[in-house]
Design a protein around this motif. Structure first.
Motif, mmCIF file in Angstrom:
data_model
loop_
_atom_site.group_PDB
_atom_site.id
_atom_site.type_symbol
_atom_site.label_atom_id
_atom_site.label_comp_id
_atom_site.label_asym_id
_atom_site.label_seq_id
_atom_site.Cartn_x
_atom_site.Cartn_y
_atom_site.Cartn_z
ATOM 1 N N GLY A 232 13.478 6.055 17.270
ATOM 2 C CA GLY A 232 13.991 6.795 15.968
ATOM 3 C C GLY A 232 12.728 6.730 15.052
ATOM 4 N N PRO A 233 13.084 7.837 14.061
ATOM 5 C CA PRO A 233 12.276 7.902 12.854
ATOM 6 C C PRO A 233 12.506 7.267 11.684
ATOM 7 N N CYS A 234 11.970 7.335 10.653
ATOM 8 C CA CYS A 234 12.346 6.537 9.234
ATOM 9 C C CYS A 234 11.191 7.036 8.251
ATOM 10 N N ILE A 235 11.475 6.877 7.171
ATOM 11 C CA ILE A 235 10.459 6.956 5.988
ATOM 12 C C ILE A 235 10.096 5.760 5.458
ATOM 13 N N MET A 236 8.859 5.329 5.292
ATOM 14 C CA MET A 236 8.173 4.335 4.831
ATOM 15 C C MET A 236 7.806 4.658 3.192
ATOM 16 N N GLU A 237 8.042 3.872 2.375
ATOM 17 C CA GLU A 237 7.772 3.910 1.106
ATOM 18 C C GLU A 237 6.576 2.817 0.655
ATOM 19 N N PHE A 238 5.495 3.231 0.019
ATOM 20 C CA PHE A 238 4.493 2.485 -0.414
ATOM 21 C C PHE A 238 4.595 2.193 -2.045
ATOM 22 N N ARG A 239 4.593 0.805 -2.443
ATOM 23 C CA ARG A 239 4.510 1.020 -4.250
ATOM 24 C C ARG A 239 3.345 0.015 -4.405
ATOM 25 N N LYS A 240 2.853 0.370 -5.575
ATOM 26 C CA LYS A 240 1.824 -0.376 -6.020
ATOM 27 C C LYS A 240 2.019 -0.967 -7.515
ATOM 28 N N TYR A 241 2.145 -2.226 -7.781
ATOM 29 C CA TYR A 241 2.477 -2.667 -9.002
ATOM 30 C C TYR A 241 1.364 -2.907 -9.758
ATOM 31 N N ALA A 242 1.605 -2.983 -11.287
ATOM 32 C CA ALA A 242 0.342 -3.314 -12.046
ATOM 33 C C ALA A 242 -0.147 -4.752 -12.025
ATOM 34 N N ASN A 243 0.966 -5.721 -11.671
ATOM 35 C CA ASN A 243 0.707 -7.076 -11.547
ATOM 36 C C ASN A 243 0.460 -7.418 -10.172
ATOM 37 N N GLY A 244 0.739 -6.669 -9.034
ATOM 38 C CA GLY A 244 0.626 -7.060 -7.781
ATOM 39 C C GLY A 244 2.134 -7.118 -7.204
ATOM 40 N N GLY A 245 3.094 -7.207 -8.176
ATOM 41 C CA GLY A 245 4.302 -7.201 -7.821
ATOM 42 C C GLY A 245 4.893 -8.802 -7.476
ATOM 43 N N TRP A 246 4.121 -9.538 -8.073
ATOM 44 C CA TRP A 246 4.607 -10.938 -7.953
ATOM 45 C C TRP A 246 5.484 -11.499 -8.963
ATOM 46 N N LEU A 247 6.572 -12.469 -8.445
ATOM 47 C CA LEU A 247 7.542 -12.863 -9.379
ATOM 48 C C LEU A 247 7.038 -13.978 -10.053
ATOM 49 N N PRO A 248 7.335 -14.426 -11.097
ATOM 50 C CA PRO A 248 6.833 -15.744 -11.977
ATOM 51 C C PRO A 248 7.085 -16.786 -10.823
ATOM 52 N N ARG A 249 6.088 -17.638 -10.917
ATOM 53 C CA ARG A 249 5.915 -19.173 -10.119
ATOM 54 C C ARG A 249 6.357 -18.979 -8.492
ATOM 55 N N VAL A 250 5.585 -17.770 -7.919
ATOM 56 C CA VAL A 250 5.871 -17.837 -6.655
ATOM 57 C C VAL A 250 5.100 -18.960 -5.770
ATOM 58 N N ALA A 251 6.027 -19.358 -5.002
ATOM 59 C CA ALA A 251 5.278 -20.622 -3.988
ATOM 60 C C ALA A 251 4.564 -20.346 -3.216
ATOM 61 N N PRO A 252 3.513 -21.217 -2.981
ATOM 62 C CA PRO A 252 2.417 -20.940 -2.055
ATOM 63 C C PRO A 252 2.835 -20.524 -0.597
ATOM 64 N N ASN A 253 1.995 -19.614 -0.194
ATOM 65 C CA ASN A 253 2.497 -19.102 1.476
ATOM 66 C C ASN A 253 3.448 -18.310 1.535
ATOM 67 N N THR A 254 3.872 -17.619 0.416
ATOM 68 C CA THR A 254 5.181 -16.903 0.558
ATOM 69 C C THR A 254 4.810 -15.428 0.475
ATOM 70 N N VAL A 255 5.520 -14.372 0.674
ATOM 71 C CA VAL A 255 5.291 -12.968 0.663
ATOM 72 C C VAL A 255 5.420 -12.480 -0.930
ATOM 73 N N SER A 256 4.458 -11.595 -1.156
ATOM 74 C CA SER A 256 4.527 -11.039 -2.533
ATOM 75 C C SER A 256 5.498 -10.144 -2.484
ATOM 76 N N LYS A 257 6.657 -10.209 -3.498
ATOM 77 C CA LYS A 257 7.719 -9.531 -3.025
ATOM 78 C C LYS A 257 8.543 -9.398 -4.456
ATOM 79 N N VAL A 258 9.090 -8.089 -4.704
ATOM 80 C CA VAL A 258 9.859 -7.901 -5.740
ATOM 81 C C VAL A 258 11.346 -7.781 -5.363
ATOM 82 N N GLU A 259 12.107 -8.703 -5.946
ATOM 83 C CA GLU A 259 13.441 -8.602 -5.648
ATOM 84 C C GLU A 259 14.291 -7.548 -6.152
ATOM 85 N N SER A 260 13.895 -6.987 -7.160
ATOM 86 C CA SER A 260 14.813 -5.950 -7.895
ATOM 87 C C SER A 260 13.781 -4.894 -8.216
ATOM 88 N N PRO A 261 13.056 -4.249 -7.240
ATOM 89 C CA PRO A 261 11.982 -3.172 -7.708
ATOM 90 C C PRO A 261 12.316 -1.922 -8.494
#
Length: 339
Positions: A233-262
């Motif tokens: 099946g097909p899909c659309i993939m979206e790409f987002r580039k954030y000014a600060n890399g999209g990191w949440l404060p106090r991101v734990a080591p070895n975790t994905v850089s992720k925005v919970e509410s982009p």
């Protein structure tokens, strides 16, 4: 997509909400317009939502909308396959700037997206090879997550840590991916892929309407090249580039850089790419390290004004090289090893 809402009781409108009508039931916007234009000048026919079964008819005058509603509501329409239409008035809701910014054009080729390190090769496998790959994965054991099923080979991806345990190797990759690995290494368009030994495979099965949250694959978990083959099946993939890399404060080591509410953060660039079945996507360099990628949770996608219903399933084969040691990429603001 413009947003329409139900008007107050007794309030008329020049816009009509029409259900049981749309591309998903085999009716083009042009065919729909040809029926409603008999009642007056039409400004446009628009998708009411992502279902593909409901549209908005926008007339120039309220009288035209009223006449169409009275004539067609609940009545089988021979010109539209004998379907009984369900019609009510609809009002155009004022569009905020945030809603305008939510619109993003969908590209067909990676070159149109213009993200360094992003490649898309159409028809990377044949229809017969696609069928054989699907049969191969379906013969193996699936692991159920909240909304989709997965299989892991080489190393298991741990969703709680967003990483892999390099000390726990599951074994060799399955033989059904060997032709894919050989083909990857033979394509010069994939840069230095011939020098990379891919050793981790994740198979994802997405039911209709299920997507993927915005994220960057953890830098310290995997090397530069990430390949993803779309099947069924097909899909659309979206790409987002954030000014600060999209990191949440106090991101734990070895975790994905992720925005919970982009959607709450307007400080990013958005681009979108259509991934047809049998296509191979490569994320490398900036596309891999600095851009979040995600799959919208839709059952219907719109590509260049064409409505595409997602299939009963989409299966992706994602191939990566597990990293040993810290990441030393050129994007420290997005890198868990360098923050």
């Amino acid at each position: 997509m413009a947003r329409f809402v139900r008007p107050k009781k007794g309030e008329l409108s020049s816009n009509l909400y029409v259900a049981n009508c749309g591309p998903a039931v085999g009716l083009s916007h042009e065919a729909i317009a040809s029926v409603f234009t008999k009642f007056g000048d039409i400004k446009g026919v628009y998708a009411a939502d992502e279902s593909g079964t409901r549209v908005i008819i926008s007339f120039s005058e309220e009288g035209s909308a009223q006449a169409a509603l009275e004539a067609l509501d609940g009545v089988p329409c021979p010109e539209l396959g004998g379907r009984s239409l369900h019609i009510r008035y609809s009002m155009l809701q004022p569009t905020s700037q945030s809603q305008v910014s939510n619109l993003v054009p969908v590209s067909i080729t990676a070159s149109d997206v213009s993200i360094p390190g992003l490649y898309l090769m159409h028809d990377f496998v044949s229809a017969k090879e696609e069928e054989e790959l699907l049969q191969a994965v379906d013969c193996r054991t699936w692991k159920s997550l909240a909304k989709r099923r997965v299989q892991h080979y080489g190393y298991e991806f741990c969703y709680d840590t967003r990483n892999v345990n390099t000390k726990h190797r599951l074994g060799e990759l399955p033989s059904f991916v060997f032709p894919i690995l050989e083909r990857i290494s033979s394509f010069s368009a994939f840069g230095n892929a011939e020098n990379v030994v891919l050793d981790q495979l994740t198979v994802n099965e997405y039911p209709p309407g299920v997507g993927l949250s915005p994220h960057v694959d953890t830098h310290s978990a995997f090397e530069d090249l990430i390949f993803s083959l779309s099947l069924a099946g097909p899909c659309i993939m979206e790409f987002r580039k954030y000014a600060n890399g999209g990191w949440l404060p106090r991101v734990a080591p070895n975790t994905v850089s992720k925005v919970e509410s982009p959607e709450d953060d307007s400080n990013f660039i958005r681009k979108a790419l259509y991934l047809p079945p049998r296509s191979m996507l490569l994320m490398s360099g900036e596309a891999r390290y600095a851009w979040h990628h995600y799959i919208p949770h839709h059952k219907i996608d719109t590509v260049n004004d064409r409505v595409i219903r997602r299939a009963s399933r989409r299966v992706s084969l994602t191939l990566r090289k597990v990293r040993e040691g810290a990441c030393k990429c050129e994007f420290p603001q997005c890198c868990d090893s360098q923050r």
